[in-house]
Design a protein around this motif. Sequence first.
Motif, PDB file in Angstrom:
ATOM      1  N   VAL A  85     -21.192  -3.675  -5.420  1.00 21.23           N
ATOM      2  CA  VAL A  85     -21.433  -2.926  -4.188  1.00 21.23           C
ATOM      3  C   VAL A  85     -20.158  -2.175  -3.825  1.00 21.23           C
ATOM      4  O   VAL A  85     -19.077  -2.764  -3.807  1.00 21.23           O
ATOM      5  CB  VAL A  85     -21.822  -3.868  -3.025  1.00 21.23           C
ATOM      6  N   PHE A  86     -20.285  -0.883  -3.551  1.00 26.30           N
ATOM      7  CA  PHE A  86     -19.168  -0.050  -3.122  1.00 26.30           C
ATOM      8  C   PHE A  86     -19.426   0.355  -1.681  1.00 26.30           C
ATOM      9  O   PHE A  86     -20.525   0.795  -1.341  1.00 26.30           O
ATOM     10  CB  PHE A  86     -19.032   1.170  -4.037  1.00 26.30           C
ATOM     11  N   THR A  87     -18.422   0.200  -0.825  1.00 26.84           N
ATOM     12  CA  THR A  87     -18.623   0.423   0.608  1.00 26.84           C
ATOM     13  C   THR A  87     -17.994   1.715   1.102  1.00 26.84           C
ATOM     14  O   THR A  87     -17.050   2.226   0.512  1.00 26.84           O
ATOM     15  CB  THR A  87     -18.034  -0.742   1.431  1.00 26.84           C
ATOM     16  N   HIS A  88     -18.533   2.207   2.215  1.00 25.94           N
ATOM     17  CA  HIS A  88     -17.897   3.277   2.974  1.00 25.94           C
ATOM     18  C   HIS A  88     -16.706   2.671   3.714  1.00 25.94           C
ATOM     19  O   HIS A  88     -16.635   1.447   3.901  1.00 25.94           O
ATOM     20  CB  HIS A  88     -18.865   3.834   4.035  1.00 25.94           C
ATOM     21  N   ASN A  89     -15.786   3.507   4.164  1.00 26.35           N
ATOM     22  CA  ASN A  89     -14.742   3.027   5.059  1.00 26.35           C
ATOM     23  C   ASN A  89     -15.392   2.572   6.360  1.00 26.35           C
ATOM     24  O   ASN A  89     -16.363   3.172   6.826  1.00 26.35           O
ATOM     25  CB  ASN A  89     -13.731   4.131   5.360  1.00 26.35           C
ATOM     26  N   LEU A  90     -14.867   1.512   6.941  1.00 26.53           N
ATOM     27  CA  LEU A  90     -15.390   0.966   8.186  1.00 26.53           C
ATOM     28  C   LEU A  90     -14.303   0.996   9.246  1.00 26.53           C
ATOM     29  O   LEU A  90     -13.132   0.793   8.945  1.00 26.53           O
ATOM     30  CB  LEU A  90     -15.808  -0.496   8.018  1.00 26.53           C
TER      31      LEU A  90
END
Length: 97
Positions: A85-90
């Motif tokens: 899983v690759f995430t957006h910046n939060l």
Amino acid sequence: MTAVETTKDFTRASGCSGVVLLYRAPVGECIHSVSRGTFDELRYVDTDHAVDVFAGRISGSFVQSWEAVGDTKGNEAGTKTGVSVFTHNLTVTSAPC
């Protein structure tokens, strides 16, 4: 996740990782808001030996993309089968509790 090579060149995998900790507020602070949704889910049927890439499934989710390996050439169930899983910046806002 569990994976089983049910017949030659056919892997069956299922599972859930449960909760994954992405951020812990400093001691004495509580999280008040997160800039993106906190849930996403991927369900699919693999039809080839390639790595499959999917965009985040839920609009506004923290997930940017999923990379799933279902079946590969050979008897490898459980050693190559998996999901990344690759995430957006939060942005997380916290304040004293």
